[in-house]
Design a protein around this motif. Sequence first.
Motif, short mmCIF file in Angstrom:
data_model
loop_
_atom_site.label_atom_id
_atom_site.label_comp_id
_atom_site.label_asym_id
_atom_site.label_seq_id
_atom_site.Cartn_x
_atom_site.Cartn_y
_atom_site.Cartn_z
N SER A 31 43.91 57.29 37.38
CA SER A 31 43.67 56.12 38.23
C SER A 31 42.63 56.42 39.30
O SER A 31 41.77 55.58 39.59
N GLU A 72 53.32 61.44 35.43
CA GLU A 72 52.98 60.98 36.77
C GLU A 72 51.65 61.60 37.25
O GLU A 72 50.80 60.92 37.83
N ARG A 73 51.48 62.87 36.95
CA ARG A 73 50.26 63.56 37.37
C ARG A 73 49.05 62.97 36.64
O ARG A 73 48.00 62.78 37.23
N ASP A 97 48.18 59.47 38.12
CA ASP A 97 47.51 59.55 39.42
C ASP A 97 46.06 59.99 39.28
O ASP A 97 45.16 59.42 39.90
#
Length: 258
Positions: free
Chosen positions: A73, A66-67, A70
């Motif tokens: 992106s 997830e890190r 993020d």
Amino acid sequence: MSIETQPRSVSQTQQYEDCAWRFYLQRVERVIPRPAAWSHHGTAFHAVAEAFELSDRAMTAEEAVERFSDRYSALINKSLDQERDTDRWMSATGSGGDDIERRYVLGQQQVQRYVEWAADHPTETYVTPDGKPGLELYFVIELGGVKVRGYIDQLVRDPDGSVRPRDWKTGTMKSKFQLYTYGVAVRKLYDEEVNKADWYLAKNGNLSRVVKLDEVREEDVAERYAAMDAGVKRGDFPASPGFSCRFCDVSHACSFKQ
């Protein structure tokens, strides 16, 4: 600070040695480089690896993915604001747009693999005398009368008490000169024994072969920085056109490109 007086680095020196004209275009003329997803891929992976190690490896694989997602992106979107046409982006294979999407998935896989690898490879991160963990560790030293600066991805305390520089790599290009510089820096700054170094290769999900540093001499490393520094101060920027022009992010402003 002008290019003549600023501290040198591994990347500056190798860029100058590979093609001094590219160095001139990027660092003197300040030509805006074309964006590349591989650069953001590497930056995002490094950010996750550092955060994972700073968490004492408590971060889960899901949190790591997830890190990465993020951070990657956010970096891609920032570059898209500057260059919307992904056909102008650099890419080793396929279009720039395809490479953006491919590296999003690839980076997620690589950070998950790093967490899994770490579970089977206990590692003690070196802590400097002033209490800083050896992660993305900034240094400034003098070599051959030249100020040299950089960041070391990780310093590991080996079982024999020596300190091992480790560089995290998402690409294929590996620089022994980079590890030599790190070894010299650790000896000079912390008076630690440094006998070897390595890379964590994200493409393979494991460590590289050991690079021996016990016979690396400070004066040999310093010689390359001194030669590069002298060339810059002379205004000596010869072009070296060839195969590497394909991967040059300022080739759009170069009259020598092949």
